[in-house]
Design a protein around this motif. Structure first.
Motif, short mmCIF file in Angstrom:
data_model
loop_
_atom_site.label_atom_id
_atom_site.label_comp_id
_atom_site.label_asym_id
_atom_site.label_seq_id
_atom_site.Cartn_x
_atom_site.Cartn_y
_atom_site.Cartn_z
N VAL A 33 -17.89 -28.16 -7.51
CA VAL A 33 -18.57 -28.89 -6.68
C VAL A 33 -19.86 -28.00 -5.92
CG1 VAL A 33 -18.70 -30.21 -4.73
CG2 VAL A 33 -17.24 -30.41 -6.22
N VAL A 34 -19.33 -26.81 -5.37
CA VAL A 34 -20.08 -25.82 -4.48
C VAL A 34 -21.01 -25.12 -5.63
CG1 VAL A 34 -20.17 -23.83 -3.13
CG2 VAL A 34 -18.44 -25.45 -2.61
N GLY A 35 -20.51 -24.96 -6.72
CA GLY A 35 -21.23 -24.11 -7.72
C GLY A 35 -22.61 -25.21 -8.27
N LEU A 36 -22.11 -26.31 -8.43
CA LEU A 36 -23.23 -27.22 -8.80
C LEU A 36 -24.41 -27.69 -7.91
CD1 LEU A 36 -21.39 -29.96 -10.65
CD2 LEU A 36 -22.89 -28.31 -11.66
N ILE A 37 -23.80 -27.53 -6.64
CA ILE A 37 -24.81 -27.75 -5.34
C ILE A 37 -25.81 -26.54 -5.38
CG2 ILE A 37 -24.80 -28.00 -2.75
CD1 ILE A 37 -22.24 -29.70 -2.78
N VAL A 38 -25.08 -25.36 -5.52
CA VAL A 38 -26.13 -24.39 -5.10
C VAL A 38 -26.80 -24.01 -6.37
CG1 VAL A 38 -25.96 -21.76 -4.90
CG2 VAL A 38 -24.16 -23.23 -3.89
N SER A 39 -26.42 -24.41 -7.49
CA SER A 39 -27.16 -24.28 -8.71
C SER A 39 -28.49 -25.34 -8.59
CB SER A 39 -26.47 -24.74 -9.87
OG SER A 39 -25.39 -23.67 -10.14
N LEU A 40 -28.12 -26.27 -8.21
CA LEU A 40 -29.34 -27.47 -8.14
C LEU A 40 -30.27 -27.08 -6.97
CD1 LEU A 40 -27.19 -30.84 -8.36
CD2 LEU A 40 -28.75 -29.68 -10.18
N LEU A 41 -29.91 -26.41 -5.97
CA LEU A 41 -30.71 -26.11 -4.78
C LEU A 41 -31.47 -24.75 -5.18
CD1 LEU A 41 -28.46 -26.46 -1.69
CD2 LEU A 41 -30.30 -27.72 -2.37
N THR A 42 -31.17 -23.98 -6.28
CA THR A 42 -31.87 -22.90 -6.59
C THR A 42 -32.45 -23.09 -7.84
OG1 THR A 42 -29.49 -21.99 -7.58
CG2 THR A 42 -30.33 -21.19 -5.24
N GLY A 43 -32.76 -24.18 -8.39
CA GLY A 43 -33.39 -24.65 -9.66
C GLY A 43 -32.82 -24.61 -10.73
N GLY A 44 -31.38 -24.78 -10.90
CA GLY A 44 -30.56 -24.74 -12.07
C GLY A 44 -31.08 -23.65 -12.94
N LEU A 47 -17.07 -24.36 -14.61
CA LEU A 47 -18.42 -24.67 -14.11
C LEU A 47 -19.32 -24.19 -15.35
CD1 LEU A 47 -20.33 -25.36 -11.74
CD2 LEU A 47 -20.31 -23.02 -11.48
N GLY A 48 -19.11 -23.12 -15.99
CA GLY A 48 -20.03 -22.66 -16.94
C GLY A 48 -20.14 -23.26 -18.49
N MET A 49 -18.85 -23.77 -18.70
CA MET A 49 -18.51 -24.52 -20.07
C MET A 49 -18.98 -25.88 -20.02
SD MET A 49 -15.06 -23.84 -22.39
CE MET A 49 -15.30 -22.18 -22.03
N PHE A 50 -18.96 -26.58 -19.17
CA PHE A 50 -19.04 -28.04 -19.05
C PHE A 50 -20.46 -28.48 -18.18
CE2 PHE A 50 -14.46 -28.15 -18.72
CZ PHE A 50 -14.24 -27.93 -20.23
N PHE A 51 -21.13 -27.34 -17.73
CA PHE A 51 -22.30 -27.94 -16.84
C PHE A 51 -23.59 -26.99 -17.16
CE2 PHE A 51 -18.69 -29.20 -14.29
CZ PHE A 51 -18.64 -30.63 -14.38
N PRO A 52 -24.50 -27.40 -18.03
CA PRO A 52 -25.55 -26.64 -18.67
C PRO A 52 -26.39 -26.07 -17.22
CG PRO A 52 -25.20 -28.52 -20.21
CD PRO A 52 -24.35 -28.89 -18.91
N CYS A 53 -26.46 -26.89 -16.24
CA CYS A 53 -27.31 -26.97 -15.27
C CYS A 53 -26.95 -25.76 -14.29
CB CYS A 53 -27.60 -27.93 -14.42
SG CYS A 53 -26.16 -28.63 -13.75
N ALA A 54 -25.56 -25.34 -14.38
CA ALA A 54 -25.00 -24.28 -13.30
C ALA A 54 -25.71 -22.86 -13.74
CB ALA A 54 -23.64 -24.11 -13.58
N ASN A 55 -25.99 -22.05 -12.60
CA ASN A 55 -26.75 -20.86 -12.79
C ASN A 55 -25.92 -19.81 -12.27
OD1 ASN A 55 -27.21 -21.02 -10.11
ND2 ASN A 55 -29.32 -21.71 -10.35
N PRO A 56 -26.32 -18.52 -12.29
CA PRO A 56 -25.52 -17.26 -11.57
C PRO A 56 -25.31 -17.43 -10.18
CG PRO A 56 -27.08 -16.58 -13.35
CD PRO A 56 -27.26 -18.01 -13.15
N PRO A 57 -26.27 -17.70 -9.38
CA PRO A 57 -26.06 -17.96 -8.02
C PRO A 57 -25.04 -19.11 -7.68
CG PRO A 57 -28.46 -17.63 -8.26
CD PRO A 57 -27.83 -17.95 -9.69
N GLY A 58 -25.21 -19.95 -8.36
CA GLY A 58 -24.10 -21.14 -8.09
C GLY A 58 -22.48 -20.67 -8.48
N ALA A 59 -22.62 -20.11 -9.66
CA ALA A 59 -21.34 -19.47 -10.06
C ALA A 59 -20.64 -18.57 -9.08
CB ALA A 59 -21.44 -18.79 -11.42
N ILE A 60 -21.36 -17.52 -8.44
CA ILE A 60 -20.94 -16.61 -7.54
C ILE A 60 -20.47 -17.37 -6.21
CG2 ILE A 60 -21.60 -14.51 -6.02
CD1 ILE A 60 -23.14 -13.66 -8.43
#
Length: 638
Positions: A540-551, A444-457
């Motif tokens: 998948v969950v990490g990307l969804i949460v990241s997009l919902l929280t502003g990337g 998630l961190g390495m391949f998706f620049p839009c992923a953020n800390p809330p999405g990762a957790i």
């Protein structure tokens, strides 16, 4: 009879011959003890060599001066435990050679770490793999990843310590807990005092012992039954040589797709992001040496798999010609191989002891790697960032105390493991359930620049919940349905219901069972897809949460923590096609090496191709140990 659900080998005519326990002689004990003594001597040599001049870098990272060959053998030994040595031949003996196709996954499973994970980790000059998570996300994500890894390894190393001791107790009568204590103490002493360099060089010695022990069994066994050609012929006549099963159903326990592609994700969770392996890559002298060590593991893995499968076939043919003792006929599958070896080698003094040494070599290498990696992540991820700086002497002392502490914890977990049921299923379930979410977090961190800390957790938590839901749900479902447990071998950290939908070629007539429905069907997912399923859940969950929280809007992003997948793929296209996709993509900018940043910073700004500019600023404290500074990209509206 239910296919694949028997808990013992097909019953053959039994003999009341002397029990196998009588075949372990004084010479065998001497060979076994010699393994422990030599392992301890190698470890203590590196501990006392330069005593008083050691640094934390020497203790945890072997001064980053290791060459590729010892690193490669150590990489191989780290997860080539007694679990595998006992389990794979048992799998082949009972279900045929379908499992052999797992070797197909080794190519991608090692090529991807060599060209993606190693370059990113090595250029960041990390000590702990979870430092990456802080550079990419924040400290909270780093701590979550570290705690998950510690949980994974503590449970696993307890089982790995317990398994060979249980086997030794079963066939020799050697006291179970004396064996556990001896193995645990020897391993703890040389790991805590000698550090990573001692662990790597003892791994090299123990790997050679494992090769020799397995090779002896193949040579003696095949000679006794008429040669390897005869072994293959008899196995073919009895339907033990499996063809390629191309069924794409992920709920079938073993198919070509499951083994060749599902196994890739399992390999990535072990050789891509697991601290025990990453630490070895980072101990290499150069990035090239680290990549070469990963390449060198490939033929070694194929050789180990081939030897284990051949032992299973030789064991099968041996019991077509020689009767089992009553003791063997009642043995659990976990003990098949050791009973076979003791029966085969009973007239050759020293060789039974050599094979037991082979088993214990597997455990020593795995446990020592676990101790060292656990001490490293605890020191680097949980202590250094939160406590005042330590002096070099204090840091060395604390690192050794941590290694000793984990050694004691491992002994405690060995007792817990004795209460966990089938040894191999319990051991390897941990990697299927926990390794997958950790792999997903790094991807998630390495391949998706839009992923953020809330999405990762949130993604990591979702992956762990999904993993334990399937794992525990399958066990509970199995218990309530009254099914026998799945075969506890290297490939059966799958949960029991994996066997309910499969028609396998076994020594018994095959039977196709009715497919389970509803949640019970969901729980029957093949264990080899666990890592893929759970890591995908995280992404998948990490990307969804990241997009919902502003990337990553308003957050800093270190370009060296991103692997530019899209530019790499576009670079494979013809030049005309590349021009058609003319886009100076966000990922491309992130992939720029920091050495080129001064040129691109002539005006202080970098374009990211999305109506924004990205300010490149050096990260505070990033020129660690002489590295070029790490630059952070900060978005600003145009």
């Amino acid at each position: 009879m239910s296919v694949g659900l028997s808990t013992s080998a097909p019953l053959l005519p039994t003999s009341d011959a002397d029990t196998v326990t009588s075949t372990f002689s004084l010479t065998d004990y001497v060979v076994f003890v010699l393994l422990l003594v030599l392992s301890l001597v190698i470890g203590l040599y590196h501990a006392f060599r330069g005593w008083g001049r050691h640094t934390v870098g020497q203790l945890l990272m072997a001064d980053r001066e290791m060459s590729c060959l010892p690193v490669a053998l150590s990489l191989l030994a780290t997860f080539q435990s007694a679990v595998a040595i006992l389990g794979v031949p048992s799998e082949i003996y009972r279900f045929g050679t379908q499992y052999w196709f797992l070797g197909c996954c080794y190519f991608l499973g090692l090529l991807i770490p060599a060209h993606i994970f190693i370059p990113v980790f090595y250029r960041l000059h990390l000590t702990s793999a979870y430092e990456y998570l802080e550079l990419r996300f924040n400290k909270a994500v780093r701590v979550c990843g570290t705690v998950t890894f510690i949980f994974q390894m503590v449970i696993y190393m307890g089982v790995v310590l317990y398994a060979p001791s249980l086997a030794l107790n079963a066939v020799t009568g050697f006291d179970l807990w004396l064996s556990v204590l001896t193995l645990g103490i020897v391993c703890t002493v040389y790991t805590a005092l000698g550090g990573l360099k001692a662990v790597i060089w003892t791994d090299v010695f123990q790997t050679l012992v494992m090769f020799i022990g397995q090779l002896v069994v193949i040579i003696v066994g095949s000679a006794k039954v008429g040669g390897l050609g005869h072994v293959w012929e008899v196995a073919s006549q009895h339907g033990l040589i499996s063809g390629i099963v191309l069924d794409p159903d992920p709920f079938v326990r073993h198919t070509f797709w499951t083994l060749a592609f599902g196994g890739v994700f399992m390999m990535l969770s072990l050789y891509g992001v697991n601290q025990a392996q990453v630490q070895r890559y980072l101990s290499s002298r150069t990035e090239k040496a680290a990549v070469l060590s990963c390449y060198a593991v490939f033929p070694c893995q194929q050789l180990v798999l081939c030897m284990s499968c051949l032992i299973g076939l030789v064991m099968f043919v041996y019991y077509q010609e020689y009767a089992m003792s009553a003791q063997q006929a009642q043995a659990a599958p976990d003990q098949f191989v050791l009973y076979f070896v003791m029966a085969l080698l009973k007239a050759r003094r020293g060789l039974p002891g050599l094979f037991v040494a082979c088993l214990f070599s597997g455990s020593l290498s795995t446990i020592s790697s676990a101790f060292n990696s656990l001490a490293t992540v605890t020191m680097e991820d949980l202590i250094r960032p939160w406590f005042p700086p330590f002096s070099e002497v204090q840091a060395i002392m604390l690192s050794r105390i941590l290694a000793f502490g984990y050694g004691l914890l491992c002994l405690g977990m060995a007792y817990v493991s004795s209460q966990m049921g089938p040894v191999l299923q319990a051991a390897l379930s941990i990697f299927g359930m926990v390794g997958g979410p950790l792999l997903g977090l790094f991807c998630l961190g390495m391949f998706f620049p839009c992923a953020n800390p809330p999405g990762a957790i949130v993604g990591l938590l979702a992956g762990l919940i999904m993993a334990f839901w399937i794992g525990i749900g399958s066990i509970v479902s199995n218990m309530t349905s009254g099914m026998a447990p799945s075969p506890p071998n290297i490939s059966s950290f799958s949960l029991p219901s994996n066997l309910t939908t499969v028609t396998m070629t076994t020594l018994m007539p095959s039977t196709t069972l009715s497919k389970p429905t509803g949640l019970r069907h969901f729980y029957s997912l093949s264990y080899l897809w666990y890592s893929a399923h759970n890591s995908t859940t995280v992404i998948v969950v990490g990307l969804i949460v990241s997009l919902l929280t502003g990337g990553m809007r308003g957050r800093t992003l270190n370009p060296r923590t991103i692997y530019p997948v899209l530019p790499k793929l576009l670079a494979l296209l013809p030049l005309s096609c590349q021009k058609r996709f003319h886009c100076t993509s966000y990922s491309q900018d992130l992939s720029v090496d920091t050495a080129t940043f001064p040129e691109k910073m002539s005006n202080g700004m970098l374009k990211n191709g999305r109506d924004k500019e990205t300010m490149a600023v050096p990260e505070e404290g990033s020129a660690h140990q002489g590295n070029s500074p790490t630059f952070i990209l900060q978005e600003t509206s145009l």
